[in-house]
Design an enzyme around this catalytic site. Structure first.
Site, mmCIF file in Angstrom:
data_model
loop_
_atom_site.group_PDB
_atom_site.id
_atom_site.type_symbol
_atom_site.label_atom_id
_atom_site.label_comp_id
_atom_site.label_asym_id
_atom_site.label_seq_id
_atom_site.Cartn_x
_atom_site.Cartn_y
_atom_site.Cartn_z
ATOM 1 N N ASP A 9 8.169 15.277 12.815
ATOM 2 C CA ASP A 9 9.195 15.675 11.842
ATOM 3 C C ASP A 9 9.019 17.168 11.563
ATOM 4 O OD1 ASP A 9 11.349 15.130 9.893
ATOM 5 O OD2 ASP A 9 9.849 15.624 8.397
ATOM 6 N N SER A 10 10.075 17.760 10.993
ATOM 7 C CA SER A 10 9.983 19.163 10.599
ATOM 8 C C SER A 10 8.890 19.361 9.542
ATOM 9 C CB SER A 10 11.321 19.621 10.015
ATOM 10 O OG SER A 10 11.624 18.835 8.876
ATOM 11 N N CYS A 72 12.954 12.442 12.635
ATOM 12 C CA CYS A 72 13.708 13.440 11.872
ATOM 13 C C CYS A 72 15.163 13.337 12.324
ATOM 14 C CB CYS A 72 13.140 14.820 12.189
ATOM 15 S SG CYS A 72 14.090 16.198 11.505
ATOM 16 N N GLU A 157 10.159 18.789 -0.637
ATOM 17 C CA GLU A 157 9.024 19.522 -0.041
ATOM 18 C C GLU A 157 8.221 20.262 -1.120
ATOM 19 O OE1 GLU A 157 8.105 20.676 3.533
ATOM 20 O OE2 GLU A 157 8.866 18.705 4.047
ATOM 21 N N CYS A 191 18.053 10.965 6.168
ATOM 22 C CA CYS A 191 17.057 12.035 6.294
ATOM 23 C C CYS A 191 15.742 11.385 5.913
ATOM 24 C CB CYS A 191 17.377 13.189 5.349
ATOM 25 S SG CYS A 191 16.046 14.406 5.235
ATOM 26 N N HIS A 193 13.144 12.456 4.726
ATOM 27 C CA HIS A 193 12.545 12.923 3.464
ATOM 28 C C HIS A 193 13.052 12.129 2.255
ATOM 29 C CE1 HIS A 193 11.305 16.517 5.637
ATOM 30 N NE2 HIS A 193 10.711 16.979 4.560
HETATM 31 N N1 DGL Z 1 13.360 14.988 7.647
HETATM 32 C C1 DGL Z 1 14.435 15.644 8.309
HETATM 33 C C2 DGL Z 1 15.558 14.667 8.620
HETATM 34 O O1 DGL Z 1 15.348 13.465 8.712
HETATM 35 C C3 DGL Z 1 15.054 16.817 7.600
HETATM 36 C C4 DGL Z 1 14.185 17.812 6.998
HETATM 37 C C5 DGL Z 1 14.591 19.247 7.230
HETATM 38 O O2 DGL Z 1 15.648 19.702 6.775
HETATM 39 O O3 DGL Z 1 13.785 19.873 7.864
HETATM 40 O O4 DGL Z 1 16.678 15.087 8.775
#
Ligand code: DGL
Length: 273
Positions: A9-10, A72, A157, A191, A193
């Site tokens: 993931d990012s 992600c 974050e 997402c 997150h």
């Molecule tokens: N966790 C990432 C997703 O599922 C997004 C996070 C980011 O913007 O880096 O899209």
């Protein structure tokens, strides 16, 4: 030679997916990489997300992984197709890179009785139109309403997801989504997150609207995939081990990451180059 399953993931979001993978497929080893130094990816260009994700996939292959899960949505939306079709055949056709959008869209229609679904994701995921395109293949009767939530990942974050300050942006994006249709009866948190915001989102959700998260869906889909691809499953090591890497500070990752993963973790720093 067998090696762990890579999970990327990012930043921290993919940990909400890894948590479910570990629960449902505890026998496998997993290696997690968060590109925290360059997160968030959500508002970055197609080219940039593709380049970053390809670097991450390369890193996993260097660790010996035969299977990498792009946990992600943004990277799955913007980079996965290119990597699968253009890069993988040259890198190593025996390896596999899977994302989170396809498994989600395969089952998403079952969550809505009104046939109206809300998709809340990053700007990148929404602008790619990956969800409406993929959903149409499996549930053509489903009406899809998308809402970009660019402030949610930064709030998460930075550990603000359970603070009163997050209320404003949770309400704002929900209002914008429901202004598109009052008939939406299920919302996908598209997402990885966003599960951290789940409690807060639920507190502002109209009655009768359900919230769908991806961990369980992705884990069930991976279990089926490994069953159907024994030759690949054999290349994934099975000792129940976990390791965590970040491109940023390892101490910070351990602190923040344990909130996403639900248990204490030990992380190491790595560079992708
Ligand atoms: N966790 C990432 C997703 O599922 C997004 C996070 C980011 O913007 O880096 O899209």
């Amino acid at each position: 030679m067998s090696a762990p399953i890579g999970v990327f993931d990012s930043g921290y979001g993919g940990l909400t997916i890894l948590k479910e993978l570990k629960k449902q497929l505890p026998q496998y080893d997993y290696i997690y990489l968060g590109d925290n130094a360059r997160a968030p990816y959500g508002s970055r260009s197609f080219e940039t997300v593709y380049q970053y994700t390809l670097e991450a996939v390369n890193w996993f292959f260097k660790q010996g992984c035969s299977l990498v899960i792009i946990a992600c949505n943004t990277a799955s939306a913007k980079a996965l197709r290119n990597i699968q079709q253009l890069d993988l055949p040259n890198m190593d056709p025996g390896k596999r890179v899977l994302g989170v959008i396809r498994p989600t869209t395969e089952v998403l229609g079952h969550f809505s009785t009104n046939h109206q679904i809300g998709i809340m994701g990053t700007l990148g995921t929404v602008q790619s139109d990956s969800y409406p395109i993929e959903i149409a293949k499996f549930f053509p009767e489903l009406q899809v309403f998308q809402q970009a939530c660019p402030m949610w990942v930064p709030l998460i974050e930075n550990g603000e997801f359970d603070k009163p300050g997050a209320d404003y942006f949770v309400q704002q994006y929900l209002n914008e989504l429901f202004s598109q249709s009052k008939g939406i009866d299920a919302i996908l948190l598209a997402c990885t997150h966003y599960p951290l915001l789940e409690a807060k989102i639920k507190s502002f959700l109209p009655l009768g609207v359900s919230l769908v998260t991806q961990g369980d869906i992705v884990a069930k889909s991976l279990a089926k995939y490994l069953e159907n691809h024994p030759e690949l499953a054999h290349k994934c090591s099975q000792h129940g081990l976990l390791s965590f890497y970040t491109t940023d500070n390892a101490d910070t990752f351990e602190k923040q990451g344990s909130l996403f993963f639900g248990q204490k973790i030990e992380a190491k720093h790595t560079d992708l180059a």
